[in-house]
Design an enzyme around this catalytic site. Structure first.
Site, PDB file in Angstrom:
ATOM      1  CB  CYS A  12      42.318  30.837  45.740  1.00  0.00           C
ATOM      2  SG  CYS A  12      43.349  30.846  47.205  1.00  0.00           S
TER       3      CYS A  12
HETATM    4  C1  LIG Z   1      47.310  31.955  46.686  1.00  0.00           C
HETATM    5  S1  LIG Z   1      48.616  33.056  46.927  1.00  0.00           S
HETATM    6  C2  LIG Z   1      49.881  32.345  45.916  1.00  0.00           C
HETATM    7  C3  LIG Z   1      50.752  31.361  46.616  1.00  0.00           C
HETATM    8  C4  LIG Z   1      51.912  30.847  45.797  1.00  0.00           C
HETATM    9  N1  LIG Z   1      51.466  30.254  44.560  1.00  0.00           N
HETATM   10  C5  LIG Z   1      52.752  29.823  46.555  1.00  0.00           C
HETATM   11  O1  LIG Z   1      52.839  28.681  46.124  1.00  0.00           O
HETATM   12  O2  LIG Z   1      53.337  30.177  47.592  1.00  0.00           O
HETATM   13  C6  LIG Z   1      48.126  34.455  45.978  1.00  0.00           C
HETATM   14  C7  LIG Z   1      49.080  35.638  46.081  1.00  0.00           C
HETATM   15  O3  LIG Z   1      48.656  36.661  45.176  1.00  0.00           O
HETATM   16  C8  LIG Z   1      49.116  37.892  45.705  1.00  0.00           C
HETATM   17  N2  LIG Z   1      48.386  38.994  45.044  1.00  0.00           N
HETATM   18  C9  LIG Z   1      47.059  39.244  45.084  1.00  0.00           C
HETATM   19  N3  LIG Z   1      46.748  40.319  44.342  1.00  0.00           N
HETATM   20  C10 LIG Z   1      47.920  40.783  43.821  1.00  0.00           C
HETATM   21  C11 LIG Z   1      48.242  41.868  42.974  1.00  0.00           C
HETATM   22  N4  LIG Z   1      47.287  42.695  42.526  1.00  0.00           N
HETATM   23  N5  LIG Z   1      49.543  42.049  42.615  1.00  0.00           N
HETATM   24  C12 LIG Z   1      50.512  41.216  43.084  1.00  0.00           C
HETATM   25  N6  LIG Z   1      50.253  40.158  43.899  1.00  0.00           N
HETATM   26  C13 LIG Z   1      48.972  39.933  44.262  1.00  0.00           C
HETATM   27  C14 LIG Z   1      48.823  37.762  47.194  1.00  0.00           C
HETATM   28  O4  LIG Z   1      49.618  38.651  47.942  1.00  0.00           O
HETATM   29  C15 LIG Z   1      49.137  36.283  47.447  1.00  0.00           C
HETATM   30  O5  LIG Z   1      50.421  36.121  47.985  1.00  0.00           O
END
Ligand SMILES: C[S@@+](CC[C@H](N)C(=O)[O-])C[C@H]1O[C@@H](n2cnc3c(N)ncnc32)[C@H](O)[C@@H]1O
Length: 361
Positions: A95
């Site tokens: 986000c």
């Molecule tokens: C907003 S957090 C999600 C939190 C989760 N929904 C929760 O309730 O705990 C977004 C996540 O996306 C992961 N992320 C970002 N880019 C990514 C990628 N290319 N591949 C895998 N994970 C990714 C980040 O590491 C982060 O933990």
């Protein structure tokens, strides 16, 4: 506790209805799973997480400890045929580009395009239900051509034959002890001819106040806090319970904040260093955990909230374990907790989907 070991009895009863166990436990693919806030809510509701993915090391560690296996690769490197069959796909895609606190690069930022990865997996696996969660800023982010990203996401799901419902929810309306506005997108495969109806807000109660949340028995783990920077530590004692940076005498402000204080109108009177009072509901806990932009200061002690306190504001149960051995562990825990969907809110949505979709399929 490992939440994989929870009994999978899907019957539950609330005041108005009985939710029946579906014949087959709905299987969940979780993308951008973080430390598992969204996943925990679905698990508590009785769903089975068959696949989770996140490339962040802190998130993976916490997820494995509490929920189970997680694929640690970058989503961009995973082929469609590597995902298992599923009934529901849940994703809180990154986000930062949409956050009102961020630079608002939106879809021009590489991270703003990651929702396309969700669409790719949806197209390949055809889940019956899709749940996306994101910050409220996503409602106003524009594509390069000036159209709204949220409309593009809705249209893309509609083109894939889903009935799409979108709503901005405040977590504190659903039992979470925190005012946290987040956008939920819930889509049902249109062949089932149903649309999701978002649950009505619930009555708030005493247990959601700061005072109730920070009353933690000594034996609960992770009661460790990240030290304030020397500059913050010198300012925080001036801030009264329920106050903010406006309580700090001008001469004690750093140059940067003096400039803003000199011209509050121009800077739209920002409310930095908010210190919520014990009778209030706390503001949004963010991943950066900085007192400047999030209510992270204890009401009566001159310190940041502990890891357990922020976890509680996010409605994680006390037996959900975090890591606090090193200073980098500690910073990582504030990040993954601040990034999470409050499990209590996730469970409300998960229960509602179980009732509306699986009980009436
Ligand atoms: C907003 S957090 C999600 C939190 C989760 N929904 C929760 O309730 O705990 C977004 C996540 O996306 C992961 N992320 C970002 N880019 C990514 C990628 N290319 N591949 C895998 N994970 C990714 C980040 O590491 C982060 O933990």
């Amino acid at each position: 506790m490992n939440y994989n070991q929870l009994s999978m009895d899907l019957f539950f009863e609330d005041k108005t209805r009985i939710v029946r166990k579906p014949q087959n436990t709905p299987r969940v693919i979780s993308l951008f799973s973080g430390c598992g806030g969204l996943d925990l809510g679905f698990k508590q509701s009785g769903y089975k997480i068959v696949y989770a993915n996140d490339f962040d090391k802190d998130a993976q560690r916490v997820y494995r400890e509490n929920l189970g296996e997680i694929d640690d690769r970058d989503i961009l490197t995973i082929d469609n045929d590597e995902f298992p069959e599923c009934d529901i796909l849940i994703a809180g895609f990154p986000c930062q580009p949409f956050s009102t606190a961020g630079s608002r690069l939106g879809v021009d930022d590489e991270r703003g395009n990651l929702y396309l990865e969700c669409l790719r997996v949806i197209n390949a696996k055809r889940p019956k239900v899709v749940v996306f969660e994101n910050v409220r800023g996503i409602l106003s982010v524009k594509n390069q051509d000036g159209s709204k990203l949220i409309d593009t996401i809705r249209e893309s799901l509609e083109e894939l034959n889903y009935n799409v419902e979108i709503k901005l929810l405040n977590a504190s309306d659903y039992g979470v002890p925190q005012n946290r506005y987040r956008v939920f997108i819930v889509a049902f495969d249109s062949k089932y001819d149903k649309r999701f109806v978002f649950p009505s807000p619930m009555r708030k109660n005493e247990s959601q106040t700061v005072g109730a949340v920070i009353n933690i028995p000594e034996e609960v783990p992770n009661q460790v806090s990240w030290d304030l920077s020397p500059q913050s530590a010198s300012m925080v004692p001036f801030i009264t319970e329920g106050g903010s940076w406006k309580d700090i005498p001008y001469e004690h402000l750093p140059k940067r904040l003096k400039k803003i204080r000199d011209n509050m109108k121009k800077y739209r009177s920002p409310n930095f260093y908010r210190r919520f009072a014990r009778h209030e509901i706390n503001g949004t806990i963010t991943a950066s955990a900085q007192p400047e932009n999030c209510g992270i200061i204890h009401p009566i002690e001159n310190r940041r909230y502990t890891i357990r306190e922020v976890a509680r504001f996010q409605s994680f149960p006390d037996d959900f374990i975090f890591f606090d051995d090193t200073s980098s562990d500690i910073v990582g825990m504030y990040k993954v907790i601040g990034n999470a969907v409050p499990p209590k809110l996730a469970k409300v949505i998960a229960d509602e989907i179980l009732y509306q979709f699986w009980n009436h399929i």
